[in-house]
Scaffold this active site. Structure first.
Site, mmCIF file in Angstrom:
data_model
loop_
_atom_site.group_PDB
_atom_site.id
_atom_site.type_symbol
_atom_site.label_atom_id
_atom_site.label_comp_id
_atom_site.label_asym_id
_atom_site.label_seq_id
_atom_site.Cartn_x
_atom_site.Cartn_y
_atom_site.Cartn_z
ATOM 1 N N LYS A 17 -4.713 14.660 2.241
ATOM 2 C CA LYS A 17 -5.882 13.886 1.596
ATOM 3 C C LYS A 17 -6.337 12.768 2.219
ATOM 4 C CE LYS A 17 -4.095 11.748 -2.569
ATOM 5 N NZ LYS A 17 -2.520 11.654 -1.831
ATOM 6 N N ARG A 92 -5.113 7.193 -9.992
ATOM 7 C CA ARG A 92 -4.016 7.827 -9.956
ATOM 8 C C ARG A 92 -3.628 8.071 -11.653
ATOM 9 N NH1 ARG A 92 -2.008 6.721 -4.631
ATOM 10 N NH2 ARG A 92 -0.173 7.806 -4.198
ATOM 11 N N ARG A 131 5.544 13.563 8.940
ATOM 12 C CA ARG A 131 4.708 12.362 9.091
ATOM 13 C C ARG A 131 5.143 11.153 9.797
ATOM 14 N NH1 ARG A 131 0.562 10.952 4.361
ATOM 15 N NH2 ARG A 131 2.215 10.132 3.009
ATOM 16 N N ARG A 164 7.522 6.305 7.049
ATOM 17 C CA ARG A 164 7.364 5.557 6.098
ATOM 18 C C ARG A 164 8.454 5.449 5.067
ATOM 19 N NH1 ARG A 164 1.482 6.876 3.831
ATOM 20 N NH2 ARG A 164 2.783 6.709 1.845
ATOM 21 N N ARG A 175 7.625 10.585 -5.839
ATOM 22 C CA ARG A 175 6.143 10.665 -6.054
ATOM 23 C C ARG A 175 5.656 11.751 -6.777
ATOM 24 N NH1 ARG A 175 5.321 9.737 0.048
ATOM 25 N NH2 ARG A 175 2.974 9.630 -0.279
HETATM 26 P P1 AMP Z 1 -0.247 6.301 -0.974
HETATM 27 O O1 AMP Z 1 -0.207 5.765 0.659
HETATM 28 O O2 AMP Z 1 -1.506 6.626 -1.597
HETATM 29 O O3 AMP Z 1 0.826 7.700 -0.960
HETATM 30 O O4 AMP Z 1 0.431 5.506 -1.741
HETATM 31 C C1 AMP Z 1 1.661 4.743 -1.595
HETATM 32 C C2 AMP Z 1 2.181 4.022 -2.719
HETATM 33 O O5 AMP Z 1 1.491 2.954 -2.984
HETATM 34 C C3 AMP Z 1 2.364 4.936 -4.075
HETATM 35 O O6 AMP Z 1 3.710 5.858 -3.901
HETATM 36 C C4 AMP Z 1 2.300 4.018 -5.121
HETATM 37 O O7 AMP Z 1 3.756 3.055 -5.118
HETATM 38 C C5 AMP Z 1 1.299 2.891 -4.415
HETATM 39 N N1 AMP Z 1 0.126 3.411 -4.928
HETATM 40 C C6 AMP Z 1 -1.076 3.580 -4.192
HETATM 41 N N2 AMP Z 1 -2.155 3.910 -4.878
HETATM 42 C C7 AMP Z 1 -1.821 3.604 -6.111
HETATM 43 C C8 AMP Z 1 -2.524 3.671 -7.463
HETATM 44 N N3 AMP Z 1 -3.746 4.151 -7.385
HETATM 45 N N4 AMP Z 1 -1.995 3.278 -8.584
HETATM 46 C C9 AMP Z 1 -0.513 2.816 -8.486
HETATM 47 N N5 AMP Z 1 -0.068 2.703 -7.351
HETATM 48 C C10 AMP Z 1 -0.547 3.196 -6.032
#
Ligand code: AMP
Length: 226
Positions: A17, A92, A131, A164, A175
């Site tokens: 996404k 989320r 990735r 990452r 996750r």
């Molecule tokens: P992502 O890059 O979207 O996979 O986000 C990486 C990490 O950032 C997630 O595993 C969470 O720890 C934190 N994170 C990102 N977006 C949110 C959100 N909307 N609410 C809470 N934690 C978030």
């Protein structure tokens, strides 16, 4: 976007996404707002928010709703998102979705279009395990599907490509769990309001982008920009 509409990307980790959200934002000429990227930027800059978020991100846990909502709200106050924006990784949780509704209403936005990404488990694994992220500019690649021209090096700025911290397998599992527990219920919330469209995330980048654009056309969203 003509109708000043927000587009939200929902999907399990690895559904692709982020890449698609960036492509769509570019196409529509609106900001791509990834809460993950915003939080990682805070971590890199060691802001107070970053110090708080770092251990949670590294454990694959969610940062608190209050913090993330405030961060998004502040970002949406900037003039560049007045005509629309693409949200990636937010909301989320249910409180985040409800908080977003309030912000959109206050800013005079139409209800959002929510794209729900579907990809089978093996593909999800390859997408995450493969990735790589540029340590300088944050550009993302995938060693299976979208490799850089030179192994381990970013095509754009020559930065070293890294895995990452939260793409490590034990963190990926956490996750996935948080997606199933906290994010999956949003699918029902948006379906009930007629705002959700399911998107098959399998196929080439262009195929998936094409499906997304078809959904926007059918819903007559940002038609003047497609
Ligand atoms: P992502 O890059 O979207 O996979 O986000 C990486 C990490 O950032 C997630 O595993 C969470 O720890 C934190 N994170 C990102 N977006 C949110 C959100 N909307 N609410 C809470 N934690 C978030």
């Amino acid at each position: 976007m003509a109708s000043n509409c927000a587009v939200i990307f929902i999907g399990p980790p690895g559904a692709g996404k982020g890449t698609q959200a960036k492509r769509l934002a570019h196409r529509l000429m609106v900001p791509h707002l990834s809460t993950g990227e915003m939080l990682r930027d805070h971590v890199t800059r060691s802001t107070s928010l970053g110090v708080l978020a770092k251990p949670l991100i590294e454990a694959g846990k969610l940062v608190s709703d209050e913090i993330v909502l405030r961060m998004v709200e502040e970002r949406l106050m900037r003039p560049d998102s007045r005509e629309g924006f693409v949200l990636d990784g937010f909301p989320r949780t249910m409180p985040q979705a409800q908080g977003l509704d309030t912000v959109l209403y206050r800013r005079g936005f139409e209800p959002p279009l929510v794209l729900d990404f579907h990809v089978d488990r093996e593909m999800l694994f390859k997408r995450l395990a493969g990735r790589r992220t540029c340590s300088l500019g944050g550009e993302t690649y995938n060693i299976y599907f979208q490799p850089p021209m030179r192994e381990g090096i970013c095509d754009f700025d020559g930065g070293a490509l890294i895995t990452r911290a939260d793409d490590r397998s034990e963190v990926v599992a956490a996750r996935q769990e948080s997606f199933a527990q906290q994010t999956a219920p949003l699918i029902q919330y948006y379906t009930d309001r007629g705002l959700l469209e399911r998107v098959d995330g399998l196929g080439s980048l262009d195929e998936v982008s094409g499906r997304i654009l078809d959904v926007l056309k059918q819903r007559k969203i940002a038609n003047d920009r497609l």
